[in-house]
Design a protein around this motif. Sequence first.
Motif, PDB file in Angstrom:
ATOM      1  N   VAL A 115       0.842  -1.192   0.000  1.00  0.00           N
ATOM      2  CA  VAL A 115       0.000   0.000   0.000  1.00  0.00           C
ATOM      3  C   VAL A 115       0.880   1.246   0.000  1.00  0.00           C
ATOM      4  O   VAL A 115       1.920   1.287   0.678  1.00  0.00           O
ATOM      5  CB  VAL A 115      -0.942   0.010   1.216  1.00  0.00           C
ATOM      6  CG1 VAL A 115      -1.776   1.283   1.251  1.00  0.00           C
ATOM      7  CG2 VAL A 115      -1.858  -1.217   1.175  1.00  0.00           C
ATOM      8  N   GLY A 116       0.471   2.258  -0.772  1.00  0.00           N
ATOM      9  CA  GLY A 116       1.254   3.481  -0.823  1.00  0.00           C
ATOM     10  C   GLY A 116       0.376   4.690  -1.082  1.00  0.00           C
ATOM     11  O   GLY A 116      -0.844   4.590  -1.228  1.00  0.00           O
ATOM     12  N   ILE A 117       1.026   5.838  -1.144  1.00  0.00           N
ATOM     13  CA  ILE A 117       0.346   7.107  -1.397  1.00  0.00           C
ATOM     14  C   ILE A 117       0.741   7.611  -2.779  1.00  0.00           C
ATOM     15  O   ILE A 117       1.876   7.412  -3.230  1.00  0.00           O
ATOM     16  CB  ILE A 117       0.706   8.132  -0.303  1.00  0.00           C
ATOM     17  CG1 ILE A 117      -0.163   9.381  -0.421  1.00  0.00           C
ATOM     18  CG2 ILE A 117       2.193   8.507  -0.348  1.00  0.00           C
ATOM     19  CD1 ILE A 117       0.000  10.337   0.743  1.00  0.00           C
ATOM     20  N   ILE A 118      -0.200   8.239  -3.468  1.00  0.00           N
ATOM     21  CA  ILE A 118       0.064   8.747  -4.810  1.00  0.00           C
ATOM     22  C   ILE A 118      -0.523  10.147  -4.957  1.00  0.00           C
ATOM     23  O   ILE A 118      -1.590  10.448  -4.409  1.00  0.00           O
ATOM     24  CB  ILE A 118      -0.502   7.797  -5.890  1.00  0.00           C
ATOM     25  CG1 ILE A 118      -0.002   8.214  -7.274  1.00  0.00           C
ATOM     26  CG2 ILE A 118      -2.020   7.731  -5.847  1.00  0.00           C
ATOM     27  CD1 ILE A 118      -0.197   7.129  -8.326  1.00  0.00           C
ATOM     28  N   THR A 119       0.204  11.008  -5.679  1.00  0.00           N
ATOM     29  CA  THR A 119      -0.229  12.382  -5.917  1.00  0.00           C
ATOM     30  C   THR A 119      -0.146  12.681  -7.407  1.00  0.00           C
ATOM     31  O   THR A 119       0.829  12.315  -8.064  1.00  0.00           O
ATOM     32  CB  THR A 119       0.669  13.379  -5.157  1.00  0.00           C
ATOM     33  OG1 THR A 119       0.589  13.118  -3.766  1.00  0.00           O
ATOM     34  CG2 THR A 119       0.238  14.802  -5.428  1.00  0.00           C
ATOM     35  N   ASP A 120      -1.183  13.332  -7.943  1.00  0.00           N
ATOM     36  CA  ASP A 120      -1.220  13.743  -9.347  1.00  0.00           C
ATOM     37  C   ASP A 120      -1.439  15.241  -9.426  1.00  0.00           C
ATOM     38  O   ASP A 120      -2.385  15.769  -8.814  1.00  0.00           O
ATOM     39  CB  ASP A 120      -2.352  13.026 -10.099  1.00  0.00           C
ATOM     40  CG  ASP A 120      -1.993  11.597 -10.452  1.00  0.00           C
ATOM     41  OD1 ASP A 120      -1.454  11.393 -11.545  1.00  0.00           O
ATOM     42  OD2 ASP A 120      -2.257  10.704  -9.625  1.00  0.00           O
ATOM     43  N   THR A 165      -5.889  20.116 -12.125  1.00  0.00           N
ATOM     44  CA  THR A 165      -6.409  19.157 -11.157  1.00  0.00           C
ATOM     45  C   THR A 165      -5.275  18.748 -10.219  1.00  0.00           C
ATOM     46  O   THR A 165      -4.170  18.454 -10.680  1.00  0.00           O
ATOM     47  CB  THR A 165      -6.967  17.902 -11.844  1.00  0.00           C
ATOM     48  OG1 THR A 165      -8.018  18.267 -12.734  1.00  0.00           O
ATOM     49  CG2 THR A 165      -7.513  16.912 -10.833  1.00  0.00           C
ATOM     50  N   ALA A 166      -5.532  18.749  -8.932  1.00  0.00           N
ATOM     51  CA  ALA A 166      -4.576  18.279  -7.928  1.00  0.00           C
ATOM     52  C   ALA A 166      -5.242  17.165  -7.130  1.00  0.00           C
ATOM     53  O   ALA A 166      -6.307  17.380  -6.540  1.00  0.00           O
ATOM     54  CB  ALA A 166      -4.146  19.421  -7.016  1.00  0.00           C
ATOM     55  N   GLU A 167      -4.633  15.984  -7.121  1.00  0.00           N
ATOM     56  CA  GLU A 167      -5.268  14.803  -6.522  1.00  0.00           C
ATOM     57  C   GLU A 167      -4.323  14.106  -5.546  1.00  0.00           C
ATOM     58  O   GLU A 167      -3.095  14.122  -5.717  1.00  0.00           O
ATOM     59  CB  GLU A 167      -5.672  13.814  -7.617  1.00  0.00           C
ATOM     60  CG  GLU A 167      -6.666  14.381  -8.611  1.00  0.00           C
ATOM     61  CD  GLU A 167      -6.854  13.495  -9.825  1.00  0.00           C
ATOM     62  OE1 GLU A 167      -7.850  13.681 -10.537  1.00  0.00           O
ATOM     63  OE2 GLU A 167      -5.993  12.625 -10.072  1.00  0.00           O
ATOM     64  N   LEU A 168      -4.922  13.469  -4.569  1.00  0.00           N
ATOM     65  CA  LEU A 168      -4.177  12.705  -3.573  1.00  0.00           C
ATOM     66  C   LEU A 168      -4.941  11.415  -3.304  1.00  0.00           C
ATOM     67  O   LEU A 168      -6.164  11.441  -3.131  1.00  0.00           O
ATOM     68  CB  LEU A 168      -4.029  13.518  -2.279  1.00  0.00           C
ATOM     69  CG  LEU A 168      -3.240  12.872  -1.137  1.00  0.00           C
ATOM     70  CD1 LEU A 168      -1.778  12.677  -1.533  1.00  0.00           C
ATOM     71  CD2 LEU A 168      -3.334  13.743   0.119  1.00  0.00           C
ATOM     72  N   GLY A 169      -4.232  10.273  -3.298  1.00  0.00           N
ATOM     73  CA  GLY A 169      -4.927   9.007  -3.086  1.00  0.00           C
ATOM     74  C   GLY A 169      -4.012   7.908  -2.577  1.00  0.00           C
ATOM     75  O   GLY A 169      -2.827   8.126  -2.289  1.00  0.00           O
ATOM     76  N   LEU A 170      -4.589   6.725  -2.487  1.00  0.00           N
ATOM     77  CA  LEU A 170      -3.870   5.529  -2.068  1.00  0.00           C
ATOM     78  C   LEU A 170      -3.824   4.523  -3.210  1.00  0.00           C
ATOM     79  O   LEU A 170      -4.730   4.494  -4.048  1.00  0.00           O
ATOM     80  CB  LEU A 170      -4.548   4.891  -0.857  1.00  0.00           C
ATOM     81  CG  LEU A 170      -4.594   5.716   0.430  1.00  0.00           C
ATOM     82  CD1 LEU A 170      -5.433   4.988   1.482  1.00  0.00           C
ATOM     83  CD2 LEU A 170      -3.197   5.988   0.957  1.00  0.00           C
TER      84      LEU A 170
END
Length: 231
Positions: A115-120, A165-170
């Motif tokens: 599991v990790g974190i991702i940013t776009d 667009t600025a996004e943050l997720g797993l």
Amino acid sequence: MKKHFLRQLAIIVILLFCLYPISAYSQKVQELEMGGELMLSDLDYSVSLGLSMNYNYWINQYWGVTLGGMVSHSKIDMVFDSPKDDKVFYSVDAPIFNLNGIVGLKFSSPVFKKVGIITDLKLMFDPIPFNYVDIHKRTFDTNYQYPEESGKNGLIFTRFNPSYTAELGLFYENRTIKRRGRISFGAGITNHNPYNAYYYSKVESINLKDHLKLKPNNVGFVLFLRLTGAT
């Protein structure tokens, strides 16, 4: 709220970058990414749906660039009276399809096992700066009972409709020696305007934007789900 979110996002990205130096991983990965987007705004129809296809090139384990496109669907249903003739009113009732090009930066970092974190961080634009609009004019007779209808439609120059667009997720990752697959989900903010073509439209020298709400007053929200696979 928007500034607070962006400030927190920037702090997270900087901290993670400092914790995981670029030199720790040199293998470059190329991916194809398919995704679904749900965009929420304060417009008349607040929900837009999008399907995206992107090519991701990871410079190292943590930083990458993305290039692709998205097709989105929205709906518009509005009416307004003519400022020139009290027997005339105009209606706008049509589906809206937008084609958006996408360029951007990606950051990802493992957090716990798979599991990790991702940013776009993405810039969107119209690769074809024209879109179709459909407007109906209705004119009442002297008894105000039976309106005559005529259509006004055509292509409108959208001025490329730039947005961010600025996004943050797993993400959850399944990796083998030669391949890597991911599923990711999360949320973000955007200033994308699905009504952009109508925003720049005129009917009989009347600017629609002066009589209808065709641009979000506030930043909208994005929910996303994506599948990626290394090529």
